[in-house]
Design a protein around this motif. Sequence first.
Motif, mmCIF file in Angstrom:
data_model
loop_
_atom_site.group_PDB
_atom_site.id
_atom_site.type_symbol
_atom_site.label_atom_id
_atom_site.label_comp_id
_atom_site.label_asym_id
_atom_site.label_seq_id
_atom_site.Cartn_x
_atom_site.Cartn_y
_atom_site.Cartn_z
ATOM 1 N N UNK A 24 -1.789 28.999 -5.447
ATOM 2 C CA UNK A 24 -0.705 29.369 -4.526
ATOM 3 C C UNK A 24 -0.995 30.682 -3.821
ATOM 4 N N UNK A 25 -1.518 31.654 -4.551
ATOM 5 C CA UNK A 25 -1.832 32.951 -3.943
ATOM 6 C C UNK A 25 -2.940 32.795 -2.903
ATOM 7 N N UNK A 26 -3.942 31.979 -3.220
ATOM 8 C CA UNK A 26 -5.034 31.741 -2.271
ATOM 9 C C UNK A 26 -4.568 30.896 -1.090
ATOM 10 N N UNK A 27 -3.585 30.049 -1.318
ATOM 11 C CA UNK A 27 -3.122 29.126 -0.282
ATOM 12 C C UNK A 27 -4.092 27.964 -0.159
ATOM 13 N N UNK A 28 -3.594 26.840 0.280
ATOM 14 C CA UNK A 28 -4.472 25.696 0.427
ATOM 15 C C UNK A 28 -3.741 24.468 0.914
ATOM 16 N N UNK A 29 -4.479 23.393 0.959
ATOM 17 C CA UNK A 29 -3.970 22.101 1.409
ATOM 18 C C UNK A 29 -3.965 21.156 0.206
ATOM 19 N N UNK A 30 -2.798 20.546 -0.057
ATOM 20 C CA UNK A 30 -2.644 19.704 -1.228
ATOM 21 C C UNK A 30 -1.990 18.377 -0.849
ATOM 22 N N UNK A 31 -2.387 17.288 -1.538
ATOM 23 C CA UNK A 31 -1.882 15.959 -1.153
ATOM 24 C C UNK A 31 -0.551 15.582 -1.807
ATOM 25 N N UNK A 32 0.248 14.894 -1.032
ATOM 26 C CA UNK A 32 1.432 14.181 -1.515
ATOM 27 C C UNK A 32 1.044 12.712 -1.516
ATOM 28 N N UNK A 33 1.271 12.024 -2.625
ATOM 29 C CA UNK A 33 0.967 10.597 -2.696
ATOM 30 C C UNK A 33 2.200 9.835 -3.156
ATOM 31 N N UNK A 34 2.452 8.731 -2.484
ATOM 32 C CA UNK A 34 3.551 7.842 -2.844
ATOM 33 C C UNK A 34 2.954 6.462 -3.049
ATOM 34 N N UNK A 35 3.096 5.939 -4.247
ATOM 35 C CA UNK A 35 2.552 4.628 -4.586
ATOM 36 C C UNK A 35 3.681 3.740 -5.110
ATOM 37 N N UNK A 36 3.781 2.530 -4.619
ATOM 38 C CA UNK A 36 4.801 1.608 -5.134
ATOM 39 C C UNK A 36 4.423 1.108 -6.523
ATOM 40 N N UNK A 64 0.833 -1.199 0.000
ATOM 41 C CA UNK A 64 0.000 0.000 0.000
ATOM 42 C C UNK A 64 0.866 1.247 0.000
ATOM 43 N N UNK A 65 0.293 2.342 -0.434
ATOM 44 C CA UNK A 65 1.022 3.596 -0.550
ATOM 45 C C UNK A 65 0.877 4.479 0.677
ATOM 46 N N UNK A 66 1.250 5.716 0.494
ATOM 47 C CA UNK A 66 1.244 6.709 1.561
ATOM 48 C C UNK A 66 0.610 7.978 1.023
ATOM 49 N N UNK A 67 -0.221 8.617 1.823
ATOM 50 C CA UNK A 67 -0.847 9.886 1.432
ATOM 51 C C UNK A 67 -0.770 10.833 2.624
ATOM 52 N N UNK A 68 -0.205 12.010 2.383
ATOM 53 C CA UNK A 68 -0.080 13.044 3.407
ATOM 54 C C UNK A 68 -0.395 14.396 2.761
ATOM 55 N N UNK A 69 -0.860 15.324 3.577
ATOM 56 C CA UNK A 69 -1.206 16.653 3.075
ATOM 57 C C UNK A 69 -0.177 17.697 3.470
ATOM 58 N N UNK A 70 -0.071 18.728 2.625
ATOM 59 C CA UNK A 70 0.806 19.859 2.868
ATOM 60 C C UNK A 70 -0.004 21.139 2.758
ATOM 61 N N UNK A 71 0.317 22.104 3.617
ATOM 62 C CA UNK A 71 -0.238 23.443 3.497
ATOM 63 C C UNK A 71 0.739 24.255 2.659
ATOM 64 N N UNK A 72 0.187 24.943 1.655
ATOM 65 C CA UNK A 72 1.012 25.592 0.638
ATOM 66 C C UNK A 72 0.532 27.021 0.411
ATOM 67 N N UNK A 73 1.501 27.913 0.205
ATOM 68 C CA UNK A 73 1.162 29.295 -0.146
ATOM 69 C C UNK A 73 2.364 29.952 -0.794
ATOM 70 N N UNK A 74 2.077 30.801 -1.802
ATOM 71 C CA UNK A 74 3.093 31.660 -2.396
ATOM 72 C C UNK A 74 2.401 32.920 -2.864
ATOM 73 N N UNK A 75 2.924 34.051 -2.465
ATOM 74 C CA UNK A 75 2.249 35.324 -2.713
ATOM 75 C C UNK A 75 2.213 35.764 -4.165
#
Length: 164
Positions: A127-139, A67-78
């Motif tokens: 990016x300007x609005x900012x948000x939460x985006x997923x990182x997924x790692x699948x074998x 099985x893989x891995x899924x984690x979220x990141x908070x992201x923003x760039x002005x």
Amino acid sequence: MIKLSAIALWTGIAALTSSLAFAAREEHRFEVTVDIPTLGFYVIPTESDWIHREQILQWNIHTSSLEGLRKNFDVKHDTSAIHARLESEPYMSNGRDEQNIYLRVSFNGQELSHEPLPRQVVSAEQAVAGGRFPLEIQPKVPAGGYKPGNYYGSVQLIFSAAAP
């Protein structure tokens, strides 16, 4: 007099050693760190307790699959989009190259590679609005299937701000 001095000395030593015998002591040492991002640009894990620890991909014994891995990141760039790439090809190894388990890494639905040119993973508007985006790692299933063993590897992500 000498007898009294000797008794006093032995009484003092006995009192001192008995207090040491009953003294309890505990020590705890731990490290503390903080990474305070600039508010104009950041890509940080939503759950900060996983990123510095080994992540275990679970073996599903019923389907004989990894099985893989899924984690979220908070992201923003002005000011612009955010790009990402991998520092090196992601895989797990048991020491035998022919049994390596390669990993598919994607961020916000965009598959990443270790090519020198990064890929846009978050648009300028997102990016300007900012948000939460997923990182997924699948074998990726190896050509000969998964082989028994203990596998280890690392995934090294590099995020950068796109030129405005």
